[in-house]
Design an enzyme around this catalytic site. Structure first.
Site, PDB file in Angstrom:
ATOM      1  N   HIS A  24      -2.071   6.570   4.985  1.00  0.00           N
ATOM      2  CA  HIS A  24      -0.716   6.600   5.373  1.00  0.00           C
ATOM      3  C   HIS A  24      -0.142   7.683   4.445  1.00  0.00           C
ATOM      4  O   HIS A  24      -0.734   8.454   3.627  1.00  0.00           O
ATOM      5  CB  HIS A  24      -0.046   5.536   4.610  1.00  0.00           C
ATOM      6  CG  HIS A  24      -0.081   4.146   5.281  1.00  0.00           C
ATOM      7  ND1 HIS A  24      -0.891   3.788   6.344  1.00  0.00           N
ATOM      8  CD2 HIS A  24       0.078   3.005   4.698  1.00  0.00           C
ATOM      9  CE1 HIS A  24      -0.857   2.360   6.608  1.00  0.00           C
ATOM     10  NE2 HIS A  24      -0.325   1.990   5.603  1.00  0.00           N
ATOM     11  N   CYS A  55       0.772  -1.326   0.016  1.00  0.00           N
ATOM     12  CA  CYS A  55      -0.002   0.070   0.102  1.00  0.00           C
ATOM     13  C   CYS A  55       0.978   1.297  -0.011  1.00  0.00           C
ATOM     14  O   CYS A  55       0.504   2.213  -0.723  1.00  0.00           O
ATOM     15  CB  CYS A  55      -1.037  -0.038   1.061  1.00  0.00           C
ATOM     16  SG  CYS A  55      -0.351  -0.439   2.679  1.00  0.00           S
TER      17      CYS A  55
HETATM   18  N1  NAP Z   1      -5.007  -2.874   5.709  1.00  0.00           N
HETATM   19  C1  NAP Z   1      -4.350  -2.294   4.893  1.00  0.00           C
HETATM   20  O1  NAP Z   1      -4.003  -1.191   4.636  1.00  0.00           O
HETATM   21  C2  NAP Z   1      -3.957  -3.347   3.783  1.00  0.00           C
HETATM   22  C3  NAP Z   1      -3.529  -2.493   2.565  1.00  0.00           C
HETATM   23  C4  NAP Z   1      -3.188  -3.373   1.305  1.00  0.00           C
HETATM   24  C5  NAP Z   1      -3.265  -4.932   1.534  1.00  0.00           C
HETATM   25  N2  NAP Z   1      -3.408  -5.351   2.390  1.00  0.00           N
HETATM   26  C6  NAP Z   1      -3.535  -6.754   2.607  1.00  0.00           C
HETATM   27  O2  NAP Z   1      -4.826  -7.248   2.351  1.00  0.00           O
HETATM   28  C7  NAP Z   1      -4.975  -8.574   3.192  1.00  0.00           C
HETATM   29  C8  NAP Z   1      -6.008  -8.141   4.291  1.00  0.00           C
HETATM   30  O3  NAP Z   1      -5.817  -7.337   5.081  1.00  0.00           O
HETATM   31  P1  NAP Z   1      -6.930  -6.419   6.018  1.00  0.00           P
HETATM   32  O4  NAP Z   1      -6.398  -5.416   6.693  1.00  0.00           O
HETATM   33  O5  NAP Z   1      -8.318  -6.245   5.200  1.00  0.00           O
HETATM   34  O6  NAP Z   1      -7.175  -7.625   7.039  1.00  0.00           O
HETATM   35  P2  NAP Z   1      -8.381  -7.890   8.222  1.00  0.00           P
HETATM   36  O7  NAP Z   1      -9.167  -6.582   8.304  1.00  0.00           O
HETATM   37  O8  NAP Z   1      -8.016  -8.539   9.304  1.00  0.00           O
HETATM   38  O9  NAP Z   1      -9.349  -9.002   7.174  1.00  0.00           O
HETATM   39  C9  NAP Z   1      -9.084 -10.228   6.952  1.00  0.00           C
HETATM   40  C10 NAP Z   1     -10.122 -10.862   6.241  1.00  0.00           C
HETATM   41  O10 NAP Z   1      -9.604 -12.081   5.701  1.00  0.00           O
HETATM   42  C11 NAP Z   1     -10.548 -12.983   6.140  1.00  0.00           C
HETATM   43  N3  NAP Z   1      -9.872 -14.460   6.523  1.00  0.00           N
HETATM   44  C12 NAP Z   1      -8.898 -14.452   7.403  1.00  0.00           C
HETATM   45  N4  NAP Z   1      -8.654 -15.724   7.622  1.00  0.00           N
HETATM   46  C13 NAP Z   1      -9.153 -16.518   6.755  1.00  0.00           C
HETATM   47  C14 NAP Z   1      -9.083 -17.977   6.284  1.00  0.00           C
HETATM   48  N5  NAP Z   1      -8.346 -18.674   6.683  1.00  0.00           N
HETATM   49  N6  NAP Z   1     -10.057 -18.054   5.049  1.00  0.00           N
HETATM   50  C15 NAP Z   1     -10.988 -17.252   4.798  1.00  0.00           C
HETATM   51  N7  NAP Z   1     -11.071 -15.952   5.155  1.00  0.00           N
HETATM   52  C16 NAP Z   1     -10.160 -15.545   5.960  1.00  0.00           C
HETATM   53  C17 NAP Z   1     -11.145 -12.453   7.242  1.00  0.00           C
HETATM   54  O11 NAP Z   1     -12.467 -13.152   7.822  1.00  0.00           O
HETATM   55  P3  NAP Z   1     -13.302 -13.144   8.906  1.00  0.00           P
HETATM   56  O12 NAP Z   1     -13.926 -11.953   9.041  1.00  0.00           O
HETATM   57  O13 NAP Z   1     -14.129 -14.215   8.750  1.00  0.00           O
HETATM   58  O14 NAP Z   1     -12.461 -13.265  10.193  1.00  0.00           O
HETATM   59  C18 NAP Z   1     -11.277 -11.094   6.854  1.00  0.00           C
HETATM   60  O15 NAP Z   1     -12.412 -11.064   5.953  1.00  0.00           O
HETATM   61  C19 NAP Z   1      -3.645  -8.745   3.925  1.00  0.00           C
HETATM   62  O16 NAP Z   1      -2.953  -9.638   2.975  1.00  0.00           O
HETATM   63  C20 NAP Z   1      -3.112  -7.357   3.859  1.00  0.00           C
HETATM   64  O17 NAP Z   1      -1.537  -7.547   3.793  1.00  0.00           O
HETATM   65  C21 NAP Z   1      -3.858  -4.710   3.776  1.00  0.00           C
END
Ligand code: NAP
Length: 350
Positions: free
Chosen positions: A259, A130
């Site tokens: 950010h 990001c």
């Molecule tokens: N946050 C950021 O700024 C950002 C920016 C760019 C990229 N990312 C990337 O995007 C991804 C998600 O980030 P996030 O910040 O959105 O995280 P998050 O808020 O923790 O959300 C994680 C999501 O993944 C699901 N999940 C987790 N384990 C799973 C499994 N075993 N099987 C199926 N679904 C599962 C969760 O479902 P439940 O609700 O059922 O737990 C939830 O929908 C990561 O790879 C991160 O590195 C994040």
């Protein structure tokens, strides 16, 4: 004519996934059907899309049958586990995790910078880190115009960079500290004591409320964190400049969302702030916020909720006597331009 696509979102209930649903709707993406996938914990939840309830399903091997585009934001482990199933089903995976970004044959795409790379995919396209996306939306047009030689980035990354858990941790620690302490002096004195009595941190290793820490992801043998090395390596891949001189210090700050980055740029020729402003005024998805005397500069509160990157504080680097250096500051919503918005733009390229 564009054929509407069958779209799946894996990680639909997370910080990024929620924004993906909203972005598909706000950009009027041609969606024939939408499948929302998450873990068993969220199966059965309802999410609104175009005024209709969509029921979240548990992600599984068979989830991608009939799907054209699968947007993944459920972490690197989940992306690795389901890559095969997605590709086998004939869908294209657009992955937000770091799982495949540096893999040969996997395009790493910022649509404003290297859209043509998206064509050379073999079933997987990676969405870059990001902070790297936000930086390159502003830096790539300057590189094209003036030839970038060296880049020094210092980041100010919000709590939501660690997902929904990160935002909750910032809010709950802040509430606990404000409730327990009377006045500023007491807040400082009792800081560690109060936090030791609330839920132990789970999103961050250090306290996030009223604090900053120079630690995002794990540290490597060269002293840089993984997050810092993503800025270095992904910048080189996206710009097709394998020897570009890039360095970074990544810092977590108690901003809720979006950010920011302080950027020091050294070009191969003299560049004035006016020339920089002129290029950025025409750059896609860049908004100039550059009138410091009037209090106009990029800030995360203003970048939040927008797909564009704010750029300001543009000035000559006074430590660089030959006039080839520029200092500037950027803010961008990492859940949108750094993730959901960029991923949907990639899907639009397809
Ligand atoms: N946050 C950021 O700024 C950002 C920016 C760019 C990229 N990312 C990337 O995007 C991804 C998600 O980030 P996030 O910040 O959105 O995280 P998050 O808020 O923790 O959300 C994680 C999501 O993944 C699901 N999940 C987790 N384990 C799973 C499994 N075993 N099987 C199926 N679904 C599962 C969760 O479902 P439940 O609700 O059922 O737990 C939830 O929908 C990561 O790879 C991160 O590195 C994040």
């Amino acid at each position: 004519m564009k054929r509407p696509l069958h779209v799946a979102i894996a990680g639909a209930t997370g910080a990024v996934g929620v924004e993906m649903v909203k972005t598909l709707e706000s950009r009027n993406f041609p969606v024939a059907s939408l499948k929302l996938l998450a873990s068993a914990r969220s199966a059965g939840k309802k999410v609104k899309f175009r005024g209709e309830d969509v029921t979240v399903e548990e992600l599984g091997e068979k989830s991608f049958e009939g799907v054209d585009v699968a947007l993944f934001s459920a972490g690197a482990g989940v992306s690795k586990q389901y890559r095969e199933a997605v590709v086998r089903s004939g869908a294209v995976m657009i992955d937000n995790s770091s799982a495949f970004r540096m893999e040969d044959g996997v395009p790493l795409v910022v649509p404003e910078v290297n859209p043509e790379d998206a064509k050379n995919h073999h079933g997987v396209i990676a969405n870059p880190n990001c902070t790297t996306i936000i930086m390159l939306v502003a830096v790539a047009p300057l590189h094209r115009a003036f030839g970038l030689k060296r880049l020094v980035a210092s980041t100010y990354q919000s709590a939501s960079g660690a997902g929904a858990k990160g935002m909750n941790e910032l809010l709950s620690q802040t509430k606990a500290l404000l409730a327990a302490a009377n006045g500023m002096d007491e807040l400082a004195e009792r800081y560690r004591d109060v936090l030791s009595r609330v839920d132990p941190p789970s999103a961050f290793a250090d306290p996030i409320a009223f604090n900053v820490f120079p630690h995002i992801d794990v540290f490597g043998p060269n002293g840089y964190s993984k997050e810092e090395m993503k800025m270095v390596n992904e910048t080189r891949k996206i710009l097709h400049e394998p020897a570009m001189r890039v360095t970074c210090t990544s810092v977590r700050v108690p901003a809720l969302r979006a950010h920011s980055e302080s950027l020091n740029l050294e070009f191969s020729r003299k560049v004035t702030p006016e020339e920089v402003r002129k290029v950025l005024a025409d750059a896609p998805d860049v908004i100039l916020r550059d009138d410091p005397a009037a209090g106009v500069y990029p800030m995360p509160v203003d970048a939040s909720g927008h797909g564009e990157v704010l750029v300001g504080r543009i000035r000559s680097d006074l430590s660089n006597p030959d006039g080839t250096g520029i200092e500037m500051f950027v803010s961008g919503d990492q859940l949108l331009k750094g993730a959901a918005f960029n991923a949907v733009q990639i899907a639009e390229l397809l």
